[in-house]
Design a protein around this motif. Structure first.
Motif, PDB file in Angstrom:
ATOM      1  N   VAL A  88     -50.362 -53.419 -42.950  1.00 39.02           N
ATOM      2  CA  VAL A  88     -51.346 -54.081 -43.815  1.00 39.02           C
ATOM      3  C   VAL A  88     -52.550 -54.451 -42.953  1.00 39.02           C
ATOM      4  O   VAL A  88     -52.419 -55.221 -42.003  1.00 39.02           O
ATOM      5  CB  VAL A  88     -50.749 -55.346 -44.472  1.00 39.02           C
ATOM      6  N   ARG A  89     -53.677 -53.885 -43.290  1.00 39.18           N
ATOM      7  CA  ARG A  89     -54.882 -54.106 -42.499  1.00 39.18           C
ATOM      8  C   ARG A  89     -56.009 -54.603 -43.390  1.00 39.18           C
ATOM      9  O   ARG A  89     -56.082 -54.241 -44.558  1.00 39.18           O
ATOM     10  CB  ARG A  89     -55.324 -52.796 -41.825  1.00 39.18           C
ATOM     11  N   PRO A  90     -56.910 -55.422 -42.838  1.00 38.71           N
ATOM     12  CA  PRO A  90     -58.061 -55.880 -43.645  1.00 38.71           C
ATOM     13  C   PRO A  90     -58.992 -54.716 -43.961  1.00 38.71           C
ATOM     14  O   PRO A  90     -59.090 -53.748 -43.199  1.00 38.71           O
ATOM     15  CB  PRO A  90     -58.742 -56.909 -42.744  1.00 38.71           C
ATOM     16  N   SER A  91     -59.686 -54.824 -45.066  1.00 42.15           N
ATOM     17  CA  SER A  91     -60.596 -53.768 -45.498  1.00 42.15           C
ATOM     18  C   SER A  91     -61.821 -53.708 -44.596  1.00 42.15           C
ATOM     19  O   SER A  91     -62.151 -54.664 -43.885  1.00 42.15           O
ATOM     20  CB  SER A  91     -61.060 -54.029 -46.936  1.00 42.15           C
ATOM     21  N   ASP A  92     -62.517 -52.572 -44.672  1.00 41.47           N
ATOM     22  CA  ASP A  92     -63.772 -52.442 -43.927  1.00 41.47           C
ATOM     23  C   ASP A  92     -64.773 -53.493 -44.372  1.00 41.47           C
ATOM     24  O   ASP A  92     -65.517 -54.043 -43.565  1.00 41.47           O
ATOM     25  CB  ASP A  92     -64.365 -51.043 -44.139  1.00 41.47           C
ATOM     26  N   MET A  93     -64.793 -53.787 -45.680  1.00 43.38           N
ATOM     27  CA  MET A  93     -65.753 -54.770 -46.186  1.00 43.38           C
ATOM     28  C   MET A  93     -65.495 -56.142 -45.572  1.00 43.38           C
ATOM     29  O   MET A  93     -66.438 -56.821 -45.145  1.00 43.38           O
ATOM     30  CB  MET A  93     -65.681 -54.860 -47.709  1.00 43.38           C
ATOM     31  N   SER A  94     -64.234 -56.532 -45.490  1.00 47.42           N
ATOM     32  CA  SER A  94     -63.953 -57.849 -44.911  1.00 47.42           C
ATOM     33  C   SER A  94     -64.292 -57.872 -43.427  1.00 47.42           C
ATOM     34  O   SER A  94     -64.783 -58.887 -42.906  1.00 47.42           O
ATOM     35  CB  SER A  94     -62.485 -58.235 -45.135  1.00 47.42           C
ATOM     36  N   ASN A  95     -64.052 -56.755 -42.739  1.00 50.89           N
ATOM     37  CA  ASN A  95     -64.386 -56.708 -41.313  1.00 50.89           C
ATOM     38  C   ASN A  95     -65.886 -56.761 -41.077  1.00 50.89           C
ATOM     39  O   ASN A  95     -66.345 -57.231 -40.039  1.00 50.89           O
ATOM     40  CB  ASN A  95     -63.807 -55.437 -40.677  1.00 50.89           C
ATOM     41  N   LYS A  96     -66.658 -56.242 -42.038  1.00 53.35           N
ATOM     42  CA  LYS A  96     -68.117 -56.241 -41.892  1.00 53.35           C
ATOM     43  C   LYS A  96     -68.743 -57.557 -42.338  1.00 53.35           C
ATOM     44  O   LYS A  96     -69.946 -57.744 -42.185  1.00 53.35           O
ATOM     45  CB  LYS A  96     -68.715 -55.107 -42.738  1.00 53.35           C
ATOM     46  N   THR A  97     -67.954 -58.444 -42.938  1.00 53.61           N
ATOM     47  CA  THR A  97     -68.502 -59.699 -43.453  1.00 53.61           C
ATOM     48  C   THR A  97     -68.573 -60.732 -42.333  1.00 53.61           C
ATOM     49  O   THR A  97     -67.553 -61.090 -41.744  1.00 53.61           O
ATOM     50  CB  THR A  97     -67.649 -60.236 -44.613  1.00 53.61           C
ATOM     51  N   PHE A  98     -69.781 -61.185 -42.060  1.00 51.37           N
ATOM     52  CA  PHE A  98     -70.018 -62.066 -40.912  1.00 51.37           C
ATOM     53  C   PHE A  98     -71.076 -63.082 -41.288  1.00 51.37           C
ATOM     54  O   PHE A  98     -72.170 -62.721 -41.730  1.00 51.37           O
ATOM     55  CB  PHE A  98     -70.491 -61.208 -39.725  1.00 51.37           C
ATOM     56  N   ASN A  99     -70.761 -64.362 -41.161  1.00 53.49           N
ATOM     57  CA  ASN A  99     -71.712 -65.424 -41.459  1.00 53.49           C
ATOM     58  C   ASN A  99     -72.151 -66.070 -40.148  1.00 53.49           C
ATOM     59  O   ASN A  99     -71.345 -66.740 -39.489  1.00 53.49           O
ATOM     60  CB  ASN A  99     -71.077 -66.472 -42.385  1.00 53.49           C
ATOM     61  N   PRO A 100     -73.403 -65.876 -39.738  1.00 52.60           N
ATOM     62  CA  PRO A 100     -73.848 -66.406 -38.438  1.00 52.60           C
ATOM     63  C   PRO A 100     -73.681 -67.910 -38.305  1.00 52.60           C
ATOM     64  O   PRO A 100     -73.354 -68.406 -37.230  1.00 52.60           O
ATOM     65  CB  PRO A 100     -75.334 -66.011 -38.389  1.00 52.60           C
ATOM     66  N   ILE A 101     -73.909 -68.638 -39.397  1.00 51.17           N
ATOM     67  CA  ILE A 101     -73.777 -70.104 -39.319  1.00 51.17           C
ATOM     68  C   ILE A 101     -72.340 -70.484 -39.005  1.00 51.17           C
ATOM     69  O   ILE A 101     -72.059 -71.273 -38.101  1.00 51.17           O
ATOM     70  CB  ILE A 101     -74.240 -70.774 -40.631  1.00 51.17           C
ATOM     71  N   ARG A 102     -71.408 -69.893 -39.760  1.00 50.64           N
ATOM     72  CA  ARG A 102     -70.005 -70.221 -39.537  1.00 50.64           C
ATOM     73  C   ARG A 102     -69.571 -69.782 -38.143  1.00 50.64           C
ATOM     74  O   ARG A 102     -68.818 -70.476 -37.464  1.00 50.64           O
ATOM     75  CB  ARG A 102     -69.130 -69.537 -40.592  1.00 50.64           C
ATOM     76  N   ALA A 103     -70.047 -68.629 -37.703  1.00 52.76           N
ATOM     77  CA  ALA A 103     -69.651 -68.135 -36.386  1.00 52.76           C
ATOM     78  C   ALA A 103     -70.088 -69.097 -35.287  1.00 52.76           C
ATOM     79  O   ALA A 103     -69.327 -69.372 -34.351  1.00 52.76           O
ATOM     80  CB  ALA A 103     -70.250 -66.751 -36.148  1.00 52.76           C
ATOM     81  N   ILE A 104     -71.301 -69.623 -35.394  1.00 53.32           N
ATOM     82  CA  ILE A 104     -71.820 -70.522 -34.358  1.00 53.32           C
ATOM     83  C   ILE A 104     -71.202 -71.915 -34.477  1.00 53.32           C
ATOM     84  O   ILE A 104     -70.731 -72.495 -33.501  1.00 53.32           O
ATOM     85  CB  ILE A 104     -73.356 -70.586 -34.434  1.00 53.32           C
ATOM     86  N   VAL A 105     -71.180 -72.440 -35.700  1.00 56.93           N
ATOM     87  CA  VAL A 105     -70.679 -73.807 -35.904  1.00 56.93           C
ATOM     88  C   VAL A 105     -69.184 -73.890 -35.639  1.00 56.93           C
ATOM     89  O   VAL A 105     -68.709 -74.804 -34.964  1.00 56.93           O
ATOM     90  CB  VAL A 105     -71.009 -74.303 -37.330  1.00 56.93           C
ATOM     91  N   ASP A 106     -68.429 -72.913 -36.158  1.00 60.15           N
ATOM     92  CA  ASP A 106     -66.972 -72.974 -36.020  1.00 60.15           C
ATOM     93  C   ASP A 106     -66.510 -72.722 -34.587  1.00 60.15           C
ATOM     94  O   ASP A 106     -65.433 -73.170 -34.192  1.00 60.15           O
ATOM     95  CB  ASP A 106     -66.300 -71.958 -36.951  1.00 60.15           C
ATOM     96  N   SER A 107     -67.313 -72.000 -33.816  1.00 63.59           N
ATOM     97  CA  SER A 107     -66.909 -71.709 -32.436  1.00 63.59           C
ATOM     98  C   SER A 107     -67.234 -72.859 -31.493  1.00 63.59           C
ATOM     99  O   SER A 107     -66.763 -72.882 -30.354  1.00 63.59           O
ATOM    100  CB  SER A 107     -67.590 -70.429 -31.938  1.00 63.59           C
ATOM    101  N   SER A 108     -68.024 -73.810 -31.959  1.00 65.23           N
ATOM    102  CA  SER A 108     -68.397 -74.937 -31.103  1.00 65.23           C
ATOM    103  C   SER A 108     -67.222 -75.900 -30.943  1.00 65.23           C
ATOM    104  O   SER A 108     -66.615 -76.325 -31.924  1.00 65.23           O
ATOM    105  CB  SER A 108     -69.586 -75.684 -31.702  1.00 65.23           C
ATOM    106  N   LYS A 109     -66.928 -76.219 -29.716  1.00 68.11           N
ATOM    107  CA  LYS A 109     -65.814 -77.148 -29.431  1.00 68.11           C
ATOM    108  C   LYS A 109     -66.331 -78.537 -29.054  1.00 68.11           C
ATOM    109  O   LYS A 109     -65.570 -79.395 -28.622  1.00 68.11           O
ATOM    110  CB  LYS A 109     -64.966 -76.597 -28.282  1.00 68.11           C
TER     111      LYS A 109
END
Length: 454
Positions: free
Chosen positions: A43-64
């Motif tokens: 069971v693998r994620p779809s190409d669409m889900s892999n291509k979905t990227f939110n810059p805000i979430r990526a930056i905010v969520d990665s901040s420790k």
């Protein structure tokens, strides 16, 4: 043949995968070719889900980074006007929802594009002599974000490109790239109150350009385009035959010294899909009601784009019916004082924040004219211990417990965005802490000691 086995494979022209084998007698009747297959989970994620990227979430969520425990957190990062409770919607809006719920009329399915009566209300509310609207020109959606998604989906195919503002709302890229649509970034100019660099914009257009996104008033800039600038944008679109997706969710949320011009009122020959919603003007983002207004007076879209939007809307069967039922009362009964009070508060906070931050060495705020934001430039040469805006804003959190979004989230490094919906006392405190932070970390740039000594 076993009487309990039904086999339907008499038509030899049909693929064998359509064979139906029903076994009740305990014997397996799987097709022979299936017997050798080794079953395994894959069971693998779809190409669409892999291509979905939110810059805000990526930056905010990665901040420790953790806030300073000795200072109460002040969030100037969340574009939700309801968070602090100081900007409630009008009682008439709330009552309209209660009445719609109590009526019991709106508990079932509506047409996927919305009730006809609700679309008629939107058409009437946004109708202008220069940009007429009828119910057939309105598609109701689950918030403005779904309106944008449907517009992109109907206008662009994978492999085509769209033109997106920089700095700009990150959702445009998130949606487009998940659909395999290329994003080309055109520049907004801070020294010109975030007007578009029209020459650079036009240079990006090619035979694969599907649409131009124009966000006015702007998130994250808080800018409002003048009538003359909008006309120049329309001239580019007309010359290049590129349709426009107008994100006007902040339409009419402009301060007293500016005026909002709906883009469609300024052109009769450029086809425009205008997106809006209840979220910001009525201060109810969680109610998830948006709309698409189809402006196509030269019939360039024709029936195909309209039919495409209808088909796409059928994927989730439309927005909340209770909000649709309340729409007539919301549009007709919300008092003008409510809108005026909201704008008065936002302008006061914007002026306060701009004035305070403009006085801080090393910061260059750009005065906003509407929406709920302002952008602040960081003269990074004066803050050498920080590599970029992300580090700057992370340290601001760690030391002062003030959250601002680094403008890298909006493709515009070395700025940060401030949300101006917080209570006034909180805005004053935040500005004071930002000043303290900057004074602590400010360094004179090499060769400018004389300027620093003044």
């Amino acid at each position: 043949m076993d009487p309990y086995v039904i086999e339907m494979n008499s038509n030899s022209n049909l693929p064998s995968v359509l064979d139906v084998h029903v076994n009740i007698g305990g014997r397996s009747s799987l097709p022979g070719k299936m017997k050798g297959r080794k079953a395994r989970w894959s069971v693998r994620p779809s190409d669409m889900s892999n291509k979905t990227f939110n810059p805000i979430r990526a930056i905010v969520d990665s901040s420790k980074v953790k806030p300073n425990p000795n200072k109460a957190t002040i969030a100037l990062s969340i574009g939700d006007p309801t968070v602090f409770g100081n900007l409630p919607t009008d009682p008439e809006v709330t009552q309209a929802m209660k009445d719609a719920l109590d009526s019991g009329k709106y508990n079932g399915y509506a047409p996927s594009i919305g009730y006809l009566s609700s679309r008629e209300e939107i058409a009437s509310y946004y109708h202008r002599p220069e940009a007429p609207l009828e119910a057939k020109d309105v598609i109701l959606t689950s918030g403005c974000s779904q309106a944008i998604e449907l517009c992109l989906a109907v206008l662009a195919n994978p492999g085509q490109n769209i033109l997106v503002p920089r700095p700009g709302f990150s959702l445009y890229r998130t949606l487009a790239e998940s659909m395999g649509i290329e994003v080309k970034l055109y520049n907004l100019l801070p020294e010109k109150s975030w007007e578009i660099d029209l020459k650079q914009l036009e240079s990006l257009i090619d035979e694969k350009t599907a649409c131009l996104i124009v966000n006015n008033p702007s998130n994250p800039c808080g800018s409002v385009f003048s009538k003359s600038h909008l006309q120049k944008i329309l001239a580019v679109a007309a010359r290049q035959c590129v349709p426009i997706l107008a994100d006007e969710i902040y339409g009419d949320m402009v301060f007293s010294d500016s005026k909002f011009e709906p883009l469609a009122t300024l052109s009769s020959n450029v086809p425009i899909l205008s997106c809006g919603g209840l979220a910001k003007r009525w201060l109810v983002p969680g109610w998830r009601l948006g709309w698409i207004l189809i402006h196509d007076r030269r019939d360039i879209f024709g029936n195909e784009i309209r039919d495409g939007l209808v088909k796409l809307s059928q994927r989730i069967l439309g927005p909340c019916t209770i909000v649709q039922g309340a729409l007539k009362s919301i549009l007709r009964r919300t008092p003008q004082e409510f809108y005026q009070n909201t704008l008065s508060f936002l302008k006061s906070n914007a002026d306060l924040c701009y004035g305070a931050l403009a006085a801080i060495p090393g910061l260059r705020p750009v005065r906003p004219s509407g929406a709920m934001y302002l952008m602040v430039g960081i003269e990074m040469e004066h803050f050498p211990e920080f590599e970029n805006d992300v580090e700057f804003t992370e340290r601001l959190v760690a030391e002062q417990s003030v959250h601002c979004l680094p403008a890298t989230c909006f493709e515009y490094p070395n700025f940060f965005r401030v949300v101006i919906t917080v209570p006034k006392v909180m805005m004053l405190e935040a500005c004071s802490r930002i000043q303290e932070f900057c004074e602590l970390h400010y360094h004179c740039a090499e060769g400018s000691q004389e300027e620093c000594d003044k």
